[in-house]
Design a protein around this motif. Structure first.
Motif: not given
Length: 182
Positions: A33-41
């Motif tokens: 989830t943290a990886l996805l959040e970084a990609l989304a940001t």
């Protein structure tokens, strides 16, 4: 990996694909989830930068409203056309909370008044250009993330945006500034 495997991609496979150990991945990201959040940001920042550049240019060298909207759609498509599966996952998961969501909110808060400005400039969007711009921006976001990411149909995306503008800011609408100067 998210693009190919969706949310079933594991941190082990993600790390292996990136050429890192899973331990190294966890040094930077607590979980998937943290990886996805970084990609989304990162994605929101890049897409917003492309749209901002077009809107800044439109203030100095104003195109027709149709040309402006076409340029914006082209920029939005360019920022979403690769890895559409990943973009769909980011939209459904990471962009709901956290840094990506806050950046999306700020970006929309900047974009809606700019679109309203260009509606007024074109003599459209009355009686409430800000509301019309908000409906257009929301419609573009919805179509992008719910339809375009599935179909990839660029021409239809352009037609839909033209329809959103015509629906929410019909050519027959006139703002008070345009009416007074006529």
């Amino acid at each position: 990996m998210f693009d190919r495997e969706g949310l079933s991609a594991t941190t082990n496979r993600i790390a292996a694909r990136a050429g890192y150990s899973v331990g190294s991945l966890y040094q930077y990201f607590a979980d998937k989830t943290a990886l996805l959040e970084a990609l989304a940001t990162r994605h929101v920042d890049e897409a917003a930068g492309a749209v901002r550049a077009i809107l800044v240019e439109a203030r100095t060298d104003p195109p027709s409203l149709d040309q402006l909207m076409a340029s914006l759609v082209d920029a939005i498509i360019a920022s979403h056309d690769d890895r559409r599966g990943l973009h769909a996952i980011m939209h459904r998961t990471a962009s709901r909370t956290g840094a990506a969501a806050r950046r999306v909110e700020r970006f929309e808060a900047e974009t809606v008044p700019e679109i309203a400005f260009h509606l007024v400039r074109a003599g459209r969007g009355a009686p409430d250009p800000a509301l019309a711009a908000s409906a257009i921006v929301t419609g573009i976001d919805g179509y992008l993330h719910r339809v375009f990411l599935v179909t990839g149909d660029r021409a239809e995306f352009h037609r839909v945006v033209g329809g959103l503008v015509d629906l929410h800011a019909p050519a027959s609408s006139r703002t008070s500034e345009t009416t007074e100067s006529s």
